[in-house]
Design a protein around this motif. Structure first.
Motif, short mmCIF file in Angstrom:
data_model
loop_
_atom_site.label_atom_id
_atom_site.label_comp_id
_atom_site.label_asym_id
_atom_site.label_seq_id
_atom_site.Cartn_x
_atom_site.Cartn_y
_atom_site.Cartn_z
N ILE A 1 36.30 -1.06 -10.90
CA ILE A 1 36.49 -1.87 -9.70
C ILE A 1 37.89 -1.57 -9.14
N PRO A 2 37.97 -0.70 -8.11
CA PRO A 2 39.28 -0.28 -7.61
C PRO A 2 39.76 -1.07 -6.39
N ARG A 3 41.06 -1.02 -6.19
CA ARG A 3 41.71 -1.50 -4.97
C ARG A 3 42.74 -0.46 -4.56
N GLY A 4 42.71 -0.05 -3.28
CA GLY A 4 43.64 0.98 -2.84
C GLY A 4 43.15 2.39 -3.10
N PHE A 5 41.85 2.53 -3.42
CA PHE A 5 41.22 3.82 -3.65
C PHE A 5 39.90 3.88 -2.87
N THR A 6 39.46 5.09 -2.59
CA THR A 6 38.11 5.34 -2.11
C THR A 6 37.34 6.06 -3.20
N ALA A 7 36.16 5.54 -3.53
CA ALA A 7 35.32 6.19 -4.54
C ALA A 7 34.59 7.36 -3.90
N LYS A 8 34.98 8.59 -4.29
CA LYS A 8 34.35 9.78 -3.75
C LYS A 8 33.04 10.08 -4.46
N ASP A 9 32.95 9.68 -5.71
CA ASP A 9 31.74 9.92 -6.50
C ASP A 9 31.74 8.92 -7.65
N SER A 10 30.57 8.48 -8.07
CA SER A 10 30.49 7.63 -9.27
C SER A 10 29.12 7.83 -9.88
N ARG A 11 29.08 7.64 -11.21
CA ARG A 11 27.81 7.87 -11.91
C ARG A 11 27.80 7.11 -13.22
N VAL A 12 26.61 6.92 -13.75
CA VAL A 12 26.40 6.37 -15.08
C VAL A 12 25.81 7.46 -15.95
N ILE A 13 26.43 7.69 -17.11
CA ILE A 13 26.02 8.79 -17.99
C ILE A 13 25.43 8.20 -19.27
N SER A 14 24.24 8.60 -19.60
CA SER A 14 23.52 8.07 -20.76
C SER A 14 24.19 8.46 -22.07
N THR A 15 24.17 7.54 -23.03
CA THR A 15 24.61 7.84 -24.40
C THR A 15 23.43 7.85 -25.37
N VAL A 16 22.21 7.88 -24.83
CA VAL A 16 21.01 8.00 -25.66
C VAL A 16 20.94 9.42 -26.21
N THR A 17 20.71 9.55 -27.50
CA THR A 17 20.74 10.86 -28.15
C THR A 17 19.77 11.84 -27.52
#
Length: 345
Positions: A295-311
């Motif tokens: 959760i940022p302030r003073g930034f623009t999110a250029k990209d974001s993702r959720v990466i699985s930790t399932v084997t």
């Protein structure tokens, strides 16, 4: 962080039969320590973009595999900031390792560890907490104790301590940036978590006034009261109801509205609403929830993702490595949240 002898821990634990967690913790210096460890720090990135990650490492019980996951997963590259939760230091379940130190040493990062709990049912030191890891120089740090919403001494896990946030000030090419690794209470409701997050927002405003800031961590935004076992069972039997709650998550978790009111962009940097936690509920089933946030302030999110930790989703493990030999169904019960954040000018 100086270790406690088991006899000292036992004396502190005995006091909890008569005293509050706050009064006992006040006499344990480790709960307020925020030592900056830069022994293994590498050169800062050339780019002024911040590539941040939130990772609940589930106590670091698979720390060697987690390190390889961080090193080799192409979906996580590059990264220069990890806001981490659930790291053990001297607990039997994770091989009595200082898991934060293991991560910093292997990845060439500075770090600050904050003690959340002393595990009383563990056979060793029993320290457990959160961390900020950074490729950017860490100039200042503190541990913020959060208002108690649940007394973990009375839980089956039996602990001294309570939830906390680690605040740190980074030097990003000569510009100060504030960050906070936060772990909010799961054994409470949305209002209890809002109270804890408001404490973070108030302290951040005090120590990082006027700075760009990145808040992140396991905020336990499960949309329900984590003490209500009957309702949790109900949701396990009615997953569509939980899924609907998550779509309207800010209606159940007012801490998100509080962040928005304080100027933080809670919608943009956490993987487009993808789920991050698998909470076991027996018989091989789990509740799928959205708990982990950047959760940022003073930034623009250029990209974001959720990466699985399932084997089963790990297809990049190098032959002969710990991750290639890993036989458990998941590396952590939390997925990783990653974001590329552009500083505002």
């Amino acid at each position: 962080m100086i270790k406690l002898e088991k006899e000292q821990t036992a004396r502190f634990a005995a006091r909890l039969e008569q005293e509050t967690q706050e009064s006992v913790m006040r006499d344990i210096a480790q709960f307020s320590e925020a030592d900056i460890v830069d022994t293994w720090a590498s050169e800062p990135p050339a780019c002024a973009e911040v590539h941040a990650m939130v990772f609940n490492m589930e106590r670091g019980v698979h720390i060697d595999e987690a390190i390889e996951f961080l090193k080799d997963n192409p979906s996580l590259q590059p990264f220069d900031l990890i806001l981490a939760n659930e790291l053990d230091f001297g607990t039997a379940r994770s091989g009595e390792k200082n898991t934060a130190e293991e991560v910093a040493k292997a990845l060439g990062l500075s770090y600050v560890f904050g003690l959340e709990f002393i595990e009383l049912k563990d056979a060793a030191l029993g320290f457990h907490g959160n961390a900020v890891f950074s490729r950017w120089p860490v100039k200042w740090a503190e541990v913020l104790r959060l208002p108690e919403q649940y007394n973990w001494y009375n839980d089956r896990q039996k602990r001294i301590g309570g939830r906390c946030a680690i605040l740190a000030k980074l030097d990003v090419h000569g510009r100060e940036v504030g960050v906070a690794s936060i772990h909010l209470e799961n054994r409470t409701d949305g209002e209890g978590r809002r109270v804890q997050m408001q404490a973070v927002l108030d302290e951040v405003q005090r120590v990082f006034a006027g700075l760009p800031v990145i808040l992140g961590g396991d905020l336990n935004t499960n949309t329900f009261d984590g003490r209500d076992k009957d309702y949790i069972r109900h949701l396990a039997d009615h997953p569509a109801e939980l899924a609907d709650n998550i779509v309207k998550i800010d209606s159940f978790e007012p801490l998100l509205t509080a962040c928005g009111d304080a100027g933080y962009a809670w919608r943009t940097a956490s993987g487009d609403g993808r789920l991050t936690r698998r909470k076991p509920v027996g018989e091989g089933n789990f509740l799928a929830m959205r708990l982990d946030w950047i959760i940022p302030r003073g930034f623009t999110a250029k990209d974001s993702r959720v990466i699985s930790t399932v084997t089963a989703d790990i297809d990049f493990a190098k032959e002969g490595g710990a991750l290639a030999r890993f036989a458990e169904p998941e590396l952590s019960d939390h997925n990783v949240v990653w974001a590329s954040l552009q500083l505002h000018k």
